[in-house]
Design an enzyme around this catalytic site. Structure first.
Site, PDB file in Angstrom:
ATOM      1  CB  VAL A  74      -1.029  -0.100   1.318  1.00 44.06           C
ATOM      2  CG1 VAL A  74      -1.704   1.376   1.245  1.00 44.06           C
ATOM      3  CG2 VAL A  74      -1.915  -1.308   1.183  1.00 44.06           C
ATOM      4  CB  VAL A 115      -4.523  20.075  -1.112  1.00 38.75           C
ATOM      5  CG1 VAL A 115      -4.049  20.620   0.050  1.00 38.75           C
ATOM      6  CG2 VAL A 115      -4.747  18.712  -1.126  1.00 38.75           C
ATOM      7  NE  ARG A 167      16.079  -5.980   4.558  1.00 40.63           N
ATOM      8  CZ  ARG A 167      15.170  -6.757   3.893  1.00 40.63           C
ATOM      9  NH1 ARG A 167      14.143  -6.967   4.580  1.00 40.63           N
ATOM     10  NH2 ARG A 167      15.294  -7.028   2.611  1.00 40.63           N
ATOM     11  CD  GLU A 210     -13.613   5.161   3.604  1.00 36.25           C
ATOM     12  OE1 GLU A 210     -14.185   3.859   3.587  1.00 36.25           O
ATOM     13  OE2 GLU A 210     -14.548   6.033   4.059  1.00 36.25           O
ATOM     14  N   GLY A 249     -10.891  -1.889   1.617  1.00 37.29           N
ATOM     15  CA  GLY A 249      -9.978  -1.274   0.629  1.00 37.29           C
ATOM     16  C   GLY A 249     -10.535  -0.227  -0.028  1.00 37.29           C
ATOM     17  CE  LYS A 304     -10.889  -5.573   6.483  1.00 39.83           C
ATOM     18  NZ  LYS A 304     -10.469  -6.255   5.599  1.00 39.83           N
TER      19      LYS A 304
END
Length: 440
Positions: free
Chosen positions: A16, A35, A48, A131, A136, A207
């Site tokens: 992700v 924005v 790492r 969210e 997902g 969830k």
């Protein structure tokens, strides 16, 4: 804050996180326009530095010192996509304490200790958005938190784990057993090498806790959720469901139960559970295939709503993260905050034994006179009404399949234990709840 760019720190650069980095770079101009100020990457914390990644990062942005990154004075927004309880909790609390707003995808942490995070955000005057923690790419938390804030949500029913849905779908379409379907899911990358969190329902339970907290304005943790996985679902269960015109799904079920004063009364309770269940093939959730997710919401004014889409994966989850990022960034530019925790209702969680369900029960019995009457009597002794019963004879024994009307889970469990102790019963071969009907 002036007109300087907003600085974003990302914790984690896996499936992700790497997609969030990619979207920040590819959509920089659009993000600035949406924005009202440029959004720039301040740093990415990883375990790492030299690990292979799906995205190229400018030199100097990677760091193994996450603690120092979230404490930087110039970081306005922290995105947490490392998962787990620690160090994620400590890092999020530090980020808020140092004046950054937070976007997280961490369902396990929110379900275990959400109130601590919400209180820290409130104290810091910053946003905490999440969210991406449930389903997902599907926008479901914001509709519950904002779009339906003027309505009264009474039920949330969802398929919120793609791995288990893929396995059950394969069992339904191919006749495969659980182990065979799980192996295929692992080969295709839908299931982890250790699939416990998915197949035993832990992921879905976290969830469900988040969904119930938002829907019913009450604090619900993962520990409050009754949880059963799918590892005991057999090919025979799937076949029996098909004969009933049903399909088996792992469901997250969040319900508002009326109190003594009726719906809307002050002593309403919340029931939250995750377990495999048979649902009619006519139900909207029955058509959710493979690794997709869907959430079905019922409310007083809006009626029935369905949210459907990819429930996992790097790009879909990153889409939800980016949606939160834009909202939080807009709030920072405007000098405002979004909606915080809403737990004013403080409703109690109903024990599973008091939750009303229906059961599908398969029983191997001796094929002799009086068996049906004895089985019916066992149900009657526990005040459980039988909706349907059918018998398939096989020589000296017979297979009975019964479906009950709605009763408390404790009544139905006691009935099954009673059946198992009867001389005429050779085995109770299948016990599964039935959902999606009107008499529950």
């Amino acid at each position: 804050m002036g007109d300087r760019p907003l600085k974003v720190a990302i914790l984690g650069c896996g499936v992700v996180g790497s997609q969030v980095v990619r979207l920040l770079e590819e959509q920089a101009d659009d993000l600035a326009a949406r924005v009202g100020r440029p959004v720039e990457l301040a740093g990415v914390a990883v375990r790492r530095i030299d690990a292979p990644r799906d995205v190229e990062l400018p030199a100097g942005l990677l760091t193994t010192d996450a603690e120092a990154l979230v404490a930087r004075d110039d970081v306005d927004l922290v995105v947490e996509v490392i998962g787990g309880i620690e160090p994620a909790r400590t890092l999020i609390l530090s980020a808020l304490e140092h004046g950054a707003s937070v976007v997280t995808a961490n369902k396990a942490l929110l379900a275990e200790d959400g109130p601590t995070l919400f209180e820290a955000a409130e104290k810091a005057g910053r946003d905490l958005y999440y969210e991406a923690a449930v389903a997902g790419a599907i926008p479901i938390l914001r509709p519950l938190r904002e779009s339906l804030a003027g309505d009264r949500v009474t039920r949330v029913l969802g398929i919120v784990n793609g791995t288990t849905n893929f396995i059950l779908d394969k069992m339904d379409t191919s006749g495969a057993g659980f182990a065979e379907a799980l192996e295929e899911a692992q080969d295709l990358g839908y299931a982890e090498a250790d699939p416990t969190a998915d197949v035993e329902g832990f992921d879905a339970a976290a969830k469900a806790a988040i969904l119930a907290s938002l829907a019913f304005h009450s604090r619900v943790t993962a520990a409050d959720v009754h949880r059963e996985g799918i590892s005991d679902v057999t090919a025979a269960d799937i076949a029996s469901a098909r004969e009933m015109g049903c399909v088996v799904k792992l469901l997250a079920i969040c319900e508002l139960r009326p109190g003594t004063d009726g719906p809307g009364g002050g002593d309403e309770t919340v029931a939250v559970r995750v377990h495999p269940a048979m649902i009619p093939r006519s139900h909207p959730l029955a058509s959710v295939r493979e690794a997709y997710n869907a959430v079905f919401v019922e409310s007083d004014a809006a009626g029935q709503l369905m949210f459907y889409g990819p429930g996992a994966g790097g790009a879909p989850t990153a889409s939800a993260v980016m949606g939160d990022l834009v909202t939080v960034a807009r709030n920072l530019v405007a000098g405002t905050r979004g909606v915080g925790e809403s737990a004013y209702a403080d409703r109690a969680v109903l024990p599973m034994g008091e939750t009303r369900t229906r059961y599908h029960v398969g029983i191997d019995v001796d094929d002799r006179a009086g068996v049906l009457a004895a089985i019916a009597q066992a149900f009657a002794e526990h005040d459980v009404s039988i909706q349907t019963m059918r018998q398939d004879g096989r020589g000296d024994d017979a297979q009975l399949v019964l479906v009950s009307h709605g009763a408390t889970d404790a009544q139905l469990s006691a009935t099954v234990e009673h059946l198992r102790g009867m001389d005429i019963v050779r085995d109770v071969t299948s016990v599964m709840r039935v959902e999606g009907a009107d008499d529950q």
